[in-house]
Design a protein around this motif. Structure first.
Motif, PDB file in Angstrom:
ATOM      1  N   UNK A  67       0.852  -1.191   0.000  1.00  0.00           N
ATOM      2  CA  UNK A  67       0.000   0.000   0.000  1.00  0.00           C
ATOM      3  C   UNK A  67       0.886   1.239   0.000  1.00  0.00           C
ATOM      4  N   UNK A  68       0.466   2.289  -0.702  1.00  0.00           N
ATOM      5  CA  UNK A  68       1.275   3.521  -0.691  1.00  0.00           C
ATOM      6  C   UNK A  68       1.320   4.150   0.700  1.00  0.00           C
ATOM      7  N   UNK A  69       2.282   5.030   0.928  1.00  0.00           N
ATOM      8  CA  UNK A  69       2.473   5.556   2.290  1.00  0.00           C
ATOM      9  C   UNK A  69       1.529   6.707   2.634  1.00  0.00           C
ATOM     10  N   UNK A  70       0.746   7.189   1.659  1.00  0.00           N
ATOM     11  CA  UNK A  70      -0.410   8.009   2.092  1.00  0.00           C
ATOM     12  C   UNK A  70      -1.469   7.004   2.521  1.00  0.00           C
ATOM     13  N   UNK A  71      -2.444   7.443   3.307  1.00  0.00           N
ATOM     14  CA  UNK A  71      -3.427   6.466   3.801  1.00  0.00           C
ATOM     15  C   UNK A  71      -4.810   6.797   3.280  1.00  0.00           C
ATOM     16  N   UNK A  72      -5.533   5.799   2.840  1.00  0.00           N
ATOM     17  CA  UNK A  72      -6.934   6.023   2.463  1.00  0.00           C
ATOM     18  C   UNK A  72      -7.761   5.941   3.741  1.00  0.00           C
ATOM     19  N   UNK A  73      -8.492   7.000   4.031  1.00  0.00           N
ATOM     20  CA  UNK A  73      -9.227   7.027   5.304  1.00  0.00           C
ATOM     21  C   UNK A  73     -10.733   7.185   5.109  1.00  0.00           C
ATOM     22  N   UNK A  74     -11.157   7.285   3.863  1.00  0.00           N
ATOM     23  CA  UNK A  74     -12.583   7.439   3.614  1.00  0.00           C
ATOM     24  C   UNK A  74     -12.846   7.334   2.128  1.00  0.00           C
ATOM     25  N   UNK A  75     -14.015   7.802   1.746  1.00  0.00           N
ATOM     26  CA  UNK A  75     -14.348   7.744   0.319  1.00  0.00           C
ATOM     27  C   UNK A  75     -13.545   8.811  -0.423  1.00  0.00           C
TER      28      UNK A  75
END
Lengths: 484, 98
Positions: A67-75
């Motif tokens: 997974x990339x080092x930014x984080x998906x936290x929502x839509x």
């Protein structure tokens, strides 16, 4: 005989002592000269005007992550370039602006945006009412000092591919030539081999860095820039053939980059990144597949930094710029969206998120305080660092040299030339799991590599001294060449 | 300047280092100072650190970072001198016992 032996022995020892002392002195002098030669060696200008891919020399395999080092936290929410891209918004604002105007005098989408972000309205008005007139005033007074820097920047932007402003349904596909039929897509043997081929030709076209990712639709503007073949007021439906994104990147001139904000330029890298993307798109179209270049300055339908992260070229830093192992953040990128089947690259984790959490050197050097000292925030469904784009642009617009600032790039500890000293420091930092060496190296960077007081970067009318991070290179010092 | 980035330069540098080590070894023998392996290891590490200090100063000047050259030179130079003095005392201590 014994006396003679003894005499010879003493002489030999004396000779050895003298040789040892002389060798120590000569060896030390040699090391000093080696160091000096390494410091001035143009070969340490990694990636600048290099071909064949020799400068994409970091072994990414070891540092890949799922997974990339930014984080998906929502839509994920797609951005509206009309309001969220500062250049577009300021352009719309300048057309709508009248002295004394208020948010209610604006039309949508500016009006709704400013209602939600009233501070940006104030900063945009400040840029128009105060910064621009002061820039014009000082520009007349001091422009000669930056004559060569501006000439260099203009020259670098003088060559640009012809822009195809037709919509993607037409512009992205191969064209019929001489009354024939458009080329059919060739049958490719293996996606992995195709990736290898695309990377090789990208390097041949002059790209220092190249990576391939699946295009995440969240990175496509909901409303894109003008002149891209779309009705900007109609939401953009992501074309099906934008399946992959090929990211290419080239560095800016190392010497002028260190002399930001007044002597550096993005145009040299912009120009080369544009040409590479157009060549690559043409190459893919000749194989019968669709391809669309997204190039700087503002000819994008997509956000570039997250694609660079997805393609494994680097990680996004505190200053919002992507940091790569080879070039630090001293580079500019283009993207080609395409449907040619390829094997994609994995994102990498080289420890930037941890490093940027305590380094703060870019924030310390930012004259407009646009770089946050806080943690990452949630932006459109993703957790990452975010800068204040309105204050950043206001500073840009006040500079007398080629447009822009790039101080965060110049001061970033990752943006260092490729000589033994900085390569060793990077390797130590990369391979130390404790993070102690990172902290030690950051302290040394702060102590050894001084920088002007950020206020001094401003123009005199705004209380500054037209300072630069480092002295300009000799070939950009107008006063040495031009009679004023 | 290209000579200093060449393999031949490191060949010459290696010869000079060998002469320094042979000379040092001979000097220690003359003074009846035993040189076990750990002393040699410490000596080589110290030599490398001094070499790093000198190359750091040169590189920083080459990069037009005079401030880094001066500050780094002072910091690493002081560390070199203090560690050199400490190392010398350790070596001498061995001699007295011998």
């Amino acid at each position: 005989m014994a006396e003679k032996d003894s005499g010879n022995s003493i002489n030999r020892r004396q000779f050895l002592k003298a040789s040892g002392a002389a060798s120590a002195i000569a060896g030390s002098a040699g090391l000093a000269m080696f160091g000096y030669a390494a410091g001035i060696d143009p070969r340490s200008y990694q990636g600048y005007q290099s071909f064949e891919g020799a400068d994409q020399n970091f072994n990414r395999e070891k540092w890949t992550v799922d997974e990339p080092t930014y984080q998906k936290v929502g839509k994920g929410i797609r951005p509206d370039a009309r309001t969220e891209v500062i250049f577009d918004r300021r352009g719309y604002m300048m057309r709508a602006y009248k002295p004394g105007c208020t948010i209610d005098d604006m039309n949508d989408p500016l009006k709704s945006y400013y209602k939600e972000n009233p501070r940006d309205f104030e900063l945009d008005v400040l840029g128009i009412e105060e910064i621009m007139p002061k820039f014009r005033q000082d520009s007349v007074k001091y422009r000669d000092q930056f004559r060569l820097a501006n000439a260099f920047s203009h020259a670098m932007s003088a060559v640009s591919p012809r822009h195809d402003s037709r919509p993607p349904g037409e512009a992205d596909f191969p064209r019929a030539r001489r009354g024939g039929t458009p080329p059919e897509p060739v049958s490719l043997k293996d996606p992995e081999m195709t990736s290898k081929l695309i990377k090789k030709v990208s390097h041949q076209f002059g790209s220092t860095l190249v990576g391939i990712a699946k295009l995440n639709p969240d990175w496509v503007y909901l409303h894109t820039h003008r002149g891209r073949g779309f009705d900007v007021d109609t939401p953009l439906e992501v074309p099906k053939h934008w399946e992959y994104a090929i990211a290419v990147g080239v560095p800016m001139s190392w010497d002028s980059m260190y002399a930001n904000p007044n002597y550096g330029t993005s145009e040299d890298a912009y120009s080369r990144a544009r040409i590479i993307a157009y060549r690559l798109a043409s190459f893919i179209k000749q194989l019968g597949y669709a391809a669309r270049p997204h190039v700087p300055g503002n000819s994008y339908d997509i956000m570039v930094p997250p694609i660079l992260v997805d393609a494994g070229l680097g990680e996004q830093g505190r200053h919002s710029v992507v940091i790569t192992p080879e070039l630090g953040c001293n580079f500019r990128a283009s993207i080609v969206t395409t449907n040619i089947p390829m094997k994609t690259d994995k994102p990498i984790d080289i420890g930037v998120q941890d490093f940027c959490s305590y380094c703060m050197i870019c924030a310390d050097n930012c004259p407009s305080n646009s770089i946050t000292r806080e943690g990452r925030i949630d932006v459109r469904g993703y957790r990452r660092w975010e800068i204040d784009k309105a204050t950043c642009l206001n500073f840009w617009n006040s500079n007398l040299g080629p447009m822009g600032c790039r101080l965060c790039i110049a001061s970033c500890p990752y943006t260092r030339k490729a000589n033994w000293l900085h390569k060793t420091a990077f390797k130590v930092s990369l391979n130390d799991p404790t993070g102690l060496s990172d902290k030690a190296l950051t302290s040394l960077q702060k102590s050894f590599y001084d920088a002007p007081d950020p206020q001094k970067y401003y123009i005199p009318s705004l209380g500054g001294e037209n300072a630069s991070y480092r002295e300009p290179p000799w070939w950009l010092r107008s006063e040495d060449f031009i009679e004023f | 300047m290209q000579f200093f980035n060449s393999g031949f330069f490191w060949f010459i540098e290696g010869i000079l280092l060998c002469i320094v080590i042979i000379s040092f070894s001979s000097w220690m023998k003359e003074k009846n100072i035993p040189m076990p392996l750990w002393k040699w290891a410490a000596f080589i590490i110290w030599i490398l650190f001094v070499g790093f200090t000198i190359a750091f100063i040169g590189t920083s000047f080459g990069e037009n970072e005079a401030n880094a050259a001066v500050k780094g030179g002072i910091l690493f130079g002081i560390i070199s001198i203090i560690s050199g003095a400490g190392l010398w005392r350790l070596i001498i201590t061995g001699a007295r016992r011998a």
